[in-house]
Design a protein around this motif. Structure first.
Motif, PDB file in Angstrom:
ATOM      1  N   UNK A 209       0.826  -1.210   0.000  1.00 30.93           N
ATOM      2  CA  UNK A 209       0.000   0.000   0.000  1.00 30.93           C
ATOM      3  C   UNK A 209       0.864   1.266   0.000  1.00 30.93           C
ATOM      4  N   UNK A 210       1.950   1.257   0.748  1.00 32.71           N
ATOM      5  CA  UNK A 210       2.801   2.442   0.821  1.00 32.71           C
ATOM      6  C   UNK A 210       3.570   2.664  -0.478  1.00 32.71           C
ATOM      7  N   UNK A 211       3.777   1.615  -1.240  1.00 35.58           N
ATOM      8  CA  UNK A 211       4.459   1.750  -2.534  1.00 35.58           C
ATOM      9  C   UNK A 211       3.505   2.149  -3.659  1.00 35.58           C
ATOM     10  N   UNK A 212       2.217   2.185  -3.383  1.00 26.06           N
ATOM     11  CA  UNK A 212       1.247   2.484  -4.446  1.00 26.06           C
ATOM     12  C   UNK A 212       0.264   3.568  -4.012  1.00 26.06           C
ATOM     13  N   UNK A 213       0.751   4.541  -3.240  1.00 28.77           N
ATOM     14  CA  UNK A 213      -0.131   5.588  -2.733  1.00 28.77           C
ATOM     15  C   UNK A 213      -0.677   6.450  -3.858  1.00 28.77           C
ATOM     16  N   UNK A 221       9.192  10.962   1.078  1.00 26.32           N
ATOM     17  CA  UNK A 221      10.051   9.803   0.764  1.00 26.32           C
ATOM     18  C   UNK A 221       9.969   9.447  -0.715  1.00 26.32           C
ATOM     19  N   UNK A 222       8.847   9.735  -1.329  1.00 26.98           N
ATOM     20  CA  UNK A 222       8.672   9.455  -2.763  1.00 26.98           C
ATOM     21  C   UNK A 222       9.745  10.140  -3.601  1.00 26.98           C
ATOM     22  N   UNK A 223      10.307  11.232  -3.093  1.00 31.67           N
ATOM     23  CA  UNK A 223      11.326  11.975  -3.812  1.00 31.67           C
ATOM     24  C   UNK A 223      12.620  11.209  -4.007  1.00 31.67           C
ATOM     25  N   UNK A 248       7.179   9.537   6.293  1.00 31.85           N
ATOM     26  CA  UNK A 248       7.882   8.376   6.828  1.00 31.85           C
ATOM     27  C   UNK A 248       7.720   7.234   5.843  1.00 31.85           C
ATOM     28  N   UNK A 249       8.799   6.472   5.651  1.00 31.15           N
ATOM     29  CA  UNK A 249       8.715   5.376   4.702  1.00 31.15           C
ATOM     30  C   UNK A 249      10.019   4.628   4.575  1.00 31.15           C
TER      31      UNK A 249
END
Length: 292
Positions: A209-213, A221-223, A248-249
């Protein structure tokens, strides 16, 4: 005659020595590699490689010119190495990052038989992670906080939120998920708990889920960039004292590195500036660090 010859010989030898010595000195001074090696900073044995250590310095330099204050914690789950800056222990509004802790607690209580999550509950959990849905968090908080409203808060320290402090005076319902403060160290411990303590199925679900927000959370963190395979849970809100933007990630194969950043803008700027700050931190740390 012998004395004159000895004098001339000594002069020739001395001149030769000066010439040799001069050549050696000039060669060293003109050799960039030697000069750089002599002046380069020593890469310390911290558990992080030299590249990351240089990136930590860049992050410190960058944050010194940004609005507000930012706590940053990086953890290598493989070696156990941790880097944190001077604001990692600042109490900061959690905003929606606390929703990750809610998910952990709900899964834990369901697993131990304390509660039974319905299909609707699980849909709401997905919405909290995917779009950071506030309404979903409200429903789950009111449904599972207990008669005294304390159940979540009593459990959160088990997952690493040992400094978490609910804030009174903002809502009649207290404590409430939307008005709490924690530290960047807390978020670091929470992310580590998810990746190292949860059962495999729950861990895999949260990682996925956190990888496909949704696009609304594709910052922070996506940056770190696509090569880092990032996963993130972001939080942002305008609080008493100004905006906060938190993230956070994790990044890397096997979710090796965790990253937590909490930016308290302290009224110096708004959401856009905060989002830029925490995203740039992730980029400085990990963009180009991993191979595609």
């Amino acid at each position: 005659m012998r004395s004159l010859l000895r004098t001339r010989a000594a002069a020739i030898i001395a001149a030769a020595l000066v010439a040799v010595g001069g050549c050696s000195s000039d060669s060293s001074a003109d050799d960039p590699a030697r000069r750089d090696a002599a002046t380069a900073p020593v890469c310390r044995d911290t558990g992080f490689d030299c590249d990351l250590q240089k990136r930590f310095v860049e992050v410190e330099r960058y944050l010194a010119g940004r609005p507000g204050t930012s706590g940053v914690v990086v953890r290598d789950l493989r070696t156990g190495a941790v880097w944190r800056n001077g604001h990692a222990e600042d109490l900061t509004w959690t905003a929606s990052t606390i929703k990750l802790a809610m998910v952990v607690d709900l899964f834990t209580r369901d697993r131990t038989g304390e509660i039974t999550l319905s299909r609707e509950d699980r849909r709401l959990i997905g919405a909290m992670l995917h779009t950071s849905d506030d309404r979903a968090a409200d429903v789950l908080w009111y449904r599972y906080a207990g008669e005294d409203h304390l159940t979540f808060n009593e459990n959160f320290p088990k997952y690493g939120l040992t400094s978490l402090t609910p804030q009174a005076g903002f809502t009649d319902y207290y404590p409430y998920w939307g008005f709490q403060k924690c530290t960047t160290d807390d978020l670091d411990r929470l992310m580590s708990y998810v990746l190292t303590k949860l059962p495999a199925g729950e861990r895999a679900y949260i990682v996925r889920e956190m990888r496909s927000v949704d696009v609304v959370q594709r910052w922070g963190v996506w940056g770190a960039g696509p090569a880092a395979h990032p996963g993130t849970k972001d939080g942002w809100s305008e609080e008493k004292g100004g905006w906060v933007t938190n993230t956070v990630g994790f990044v890397g194969d096997g979710e090796r590195y965790t990253l937590a950043v909490m930016n308290d803008l302290r009224g110096e700027a708004g959401f856009a500036a905060g989002r830029t700050t925490v995203t740039e931190v992730a980029e400085l740390l990990f963009a180009g660090y991993f191979r595609d």
